[in-house]
Motif scaffolding. Structure first.
Motif, mmCIF file in Angstrom:
data_model
loop_
_atom_site.group_PDB
_atom_site.id
_atom_site.type_symbol
_atom_site.label_atom_id
_atom_site.label_comp_id
_atom_site.label_asym_id
_atom_site.label_seq_id
_atom_site.Cartn_x
_atom_site.Cartn_y
_atom_site.Cartn_z
ATOM 1 N N TRP A 75 -1.719 -0.605 7.993
ATOM 2 C CA TRP A 75 -1.866 0.845 7.931
ATOM 3 C C TRP A 75 -1.482 1.413 6.567
ATOM 4 N N PRO A 76 -0.346 1.022 5.965
ATOM 5 C CA PRO A 76 -0.090 1.509 4.605
ATOM 6 C C PRO A 76 -1.160 1.061 3.608
ATOM 7 N N PHE A 77 -1.704 -0.153 3.817
ATOM 8 C CA PHE A 77 -2.761 -0.620 2.929
ATOM 9 C C PHE A 77 -4.018 0.213 3.093
ATOM 10 N N ASP A 78 -4.361 0.568 4.328
ATOM 11 C CA ASP A 78 -5.562 1.373 4.539
ATOM 12 C C ASP A 78 -5.386 2.779 3.962
ATOM 13 N N THR A 79 -4.162 3.298 4.024
ATOM 14 C CA THR A 79 -3.869 4.564 3.350
ATOM 15 C C THR A 79 -4.114 4.429 1.853
ATOM 16 N N THR A 80 -3.650 3.327 1.272
ATOM 17 C CA THR A 80 -3.834 3.084 -0.158
ATOM 18 C C THR A 80 -5.312 3.028 -0.513
ATOM 19 N N LEU A 81 -6.088 2.318 0.286
ATOM 20 C CA LEU A 81 -7.529 2.246 0.051
ATOM 21 C C LEU A 81 -8.170 3.626 0.129
ATOM 22 N N GLN A 99 -5.491 17.014 10.345
ATOM 23 C CA GLN A 99 -5.280 15.574 10.239
ATOM 24 C C GLN A 99 -6.628 14.859 10.268
ATOM 25 N N ILE A 100 -6.843 13.989 9.280
ATOM 26 C CA ILE A 100 -8.014 13.125 9.278
ATOM 27 C C ILE A 100 -7.525 11.690 9.222
ATOM 28 N N PHE A 101 -8.454 10.723 9.253
ATOM 29 C CA PHE A 101 -8.061 9.324 9.278
ATOM 30 C C PHE A 101 -8.554 8.597 8.034
ATOM 31 N N SER A 102 -7.885 7.493 7.699
ATOM 32 C CA SER A 102 -8.135 6.798 6.438
ATOM 33 C C SER A 102 -9.501 6.132 6.377
ATOM 34 N N GLN A 151 -5.810 4.313 9.837
ATOM 35 C CA GLN A 151 -6.635 3.925 10.972
ATOM 36 C C GLN A 151 -6.822 2.415 10.936
ATOM 37 N N LEU A 152 -7.071 1.823 12.071
ATOM 38 C CA LEU A 152 -7.366 0.390 12.123
ATOM 39 C C LEU A 152 -8.729 0.107 11.498
ATOM 40 N N TRP A 153 -8.957 -1.166 11.175
ATOM 41 C CA TRP A 153 -10.229 -1.571 10.595
ATOM 42 C C TRP A 153 -10.432 -3.053 10.896
ATOM 43 N N GLU A 154 -11.623 -3.553 10.646
ATOM 44 C CA GLU A 154 -11.926 -4.964 10.900
ATOM 45 C C GLU A 154 -11.382 -5.815 9.755
ATOM 46 N N TRP A 155 -10.579 -6.819 10.095
ATOM 47 C CA TRP A 155 -10.008 -7.704 9.089
ATOM 48 C C TRP A 155 -10.001 -9.097 9.677
ATOM 49 N N TYR A 156 -8.976 -9.875 9.447
ATOM 50 C CA TYR A 156 -8.887 -11.188 10.063
ATOM 51 C C TYR A 156 -8.615 -11.051 11.565
ATOM 52 N N ASP A 157 -9.169 -11.972 12.329
ATOM 53 C CA ASP A 157 -8.936 -11.944 13.771
ATOM 54 C C ASP A 157 -7.452 -12.090 14.112
ATOM 55 N N GLY A 186 2.851 7.337 0.710
ATOM 56 C CA GLY A 186 1.698 7.092 -0.154
ATOM 57 C C GLY A 186 1.262 5.648 -0.191
ATOM 58 N N GLY A 187 1.715 4.859 0.781
ATOM 59 C CA GLY A 187 1.311 3.459 0.825
ATOM 60 C C GLY A 187 1.798 2.697 -0.405
ATOM 61 N N MET A 188 0.914 1.913 -0.995
ATOM 62 C CA MET A 188 1.251 1.098 -2.154
ATOM 63 C C MET A 188 1.159 1.861 -3.465
ATOM 64 N N VAL A 189 0.643 3.074 -3.444
ATOM 65 C CA VAL A 189 0.316 3.782 -4.679
ATOM 66 C C VAL A 189 1.505 3.956 -5.611
ATOM 67 N N PRO A 190 2.645 4.522 -5.181
ATOM 68 C CA PRO A 190 3.724 4.737 -6.155
ATOM 69 C C PRO A 190 4.295 3.442 -6.728
ATOM 70 N N PHE A 191 4.388 2.395 -5.907
ATOM 71 C CA PHE A 191 4.928 1.120 -6.376
ATOM 72 C C PHE A 191 4.026 0.505 -7.443
#
Length: 325
Positions: free
Chosen positions: A177-183, A124-127, A158-164, A208-213
């Motif tokens: 999280w699904p968006f970070d997977t997509t990225l 297991q690794i992180f996005s 994984q979490l990331w810095e975005w809007y407060d 697969g996050g947003m990818v298939p859609f």
């Protein structure tokens, strides 16, 4: 009922939790999440819903954010030993997957230990790693080793810095999280990782996050940038040269069924990814009723898919076995 193998579940052990909080002074948890190490309840839940085996992975990926390298390595070794121990104690129920939160020579040695000495089914690794994208040159030795050893990599967001304010309603996990997977998947494609390592096996969480859609959007996005390069200089300065249409690389990823029981989402994923690349997974035990609800609705969603019985059996177990054996 066909065999069911849950390809993405999360677990801790009490020993790991106590060492993490007492010896290492980790403060990122509130209370004692005993449901994460209640193995007997877990096995009862499996029996109640007809789940034959689980892939078990370390829970709480956010614990590694900003952690000192050597401390993270020590905790990682302990975690992987504990996951292996659980699988050894319950060989008919659990399949162990290691965790690698960072990449360095020392962590690559841990990869080799887990895959070679501990015979774990994957890693297991992180996005992202402290905000670094997965196509960063620091991580390429891991992909080279994973392809060379035919070791699947499970990507957990994984979490990331975005809007407060993005955490006020927990959107940073609900949608983030699904968006970070997509990225992460996008960086692996456009950064050239999948071009360089065509046999690399990547298992993406949450369908697969947003990818298939957005599969057709990916296709048109890439076609437009190839047709009019003068209009998109930033893309061509940064993106790797691809020998195939961009969508072909995205289709090679694996996706689990952890979409909270949405049959349309599963059919979307099944229609996009290559044959055999959708694997059953529930995100257990993170749902109402400490995971029972997500197992229930995910099995039901797969049962309601408009696919033949062979395809359904492949999703429930066979695709995962093909991936790890």
């Amino acid at each position: 009922m066909p065999e069911i193998v849950d390809g993405y579940t999360h677990i801790l052990t009490e020993h790991f939790f106590e060492k993490l909080t007492d010896e290492f002074g980790f403060q990122g948890l509130s209370g004692r999440p005993e449901f994460l190490w209640d193995v007997e309840q877990r096995k009862q839940d499996m029996a109640d819903y007809g789940v034959d085996k689980q892939i078990i992975t370390l829970a709480l990926p956010t614990m590694f954010q900003g952690m000192d390298h050597d401390l993270a390595l020590e905790i990682t070794r302990l975690a992987n030993d504990e996951i292996r121990r659980l699988a050894d104690e319950h060989p008919d129920s659990f399949i162990p997957v290691a965790t690698l939160p960072m990449v360095s020579e020392a962590f690559l040695a841990e990869f080799d230990r887990c895959v070679g000495d501990l015979d774990m089914a994957g890693v297991q690794i992180f996005s992202n790693v402290d905000g670094r994208p997965l196509d960063d040159e620091q991580f390429w030795p891991l992909f080279e080793e994973a392809e060379a050893t035919d070791t699947p990599l499970w990507i957990h967001p994984q979490l990331w810095e975005w809007y407060d304010w993005a955490s006020e309603y927990m959107e940073h996990r609900l949608f983030g999280w699904p968006f970070d997977t997509t990225l992460a998947l996008s960086r692996l494609v456009f950064g050239g990782v999948m071009e360089a390592y065509p046999d690399l096996k990547i298992v993406s969480h949450h369908g697969g996050g947003m990818v298939p859609f957005y599969g057709r959007r990916i296709e048109m996005f890439y076609q437009q940038r190839q047709a009019y390069p003068e209009n998109y200089p930033g893309f061509h300065e940064n993106a790797a040269s691809l020998s195939q249409p961009a969508e072909e690389y995205f289709k090679k990823f694996y996706a689990d069924t952890a979409v909270s029981g949405s049959t349309p989402a599963l059919e979307c994923a099944d229609s996009f990814f290559n044959d055999g690349n959708v694997v059953f997974g529930t995100d257990y035990p993170f749902s109402p009723e400490r995971g029972r609800r997500t197992v229930d609705v995910t099995i039901d969603a797969v049962e309601r898919m408009d696919v033949d019985s062979d395809t359904r059996a492949d999703i429930f177990a066979n695709n995962l076995y093909d991936l790890i054996e």
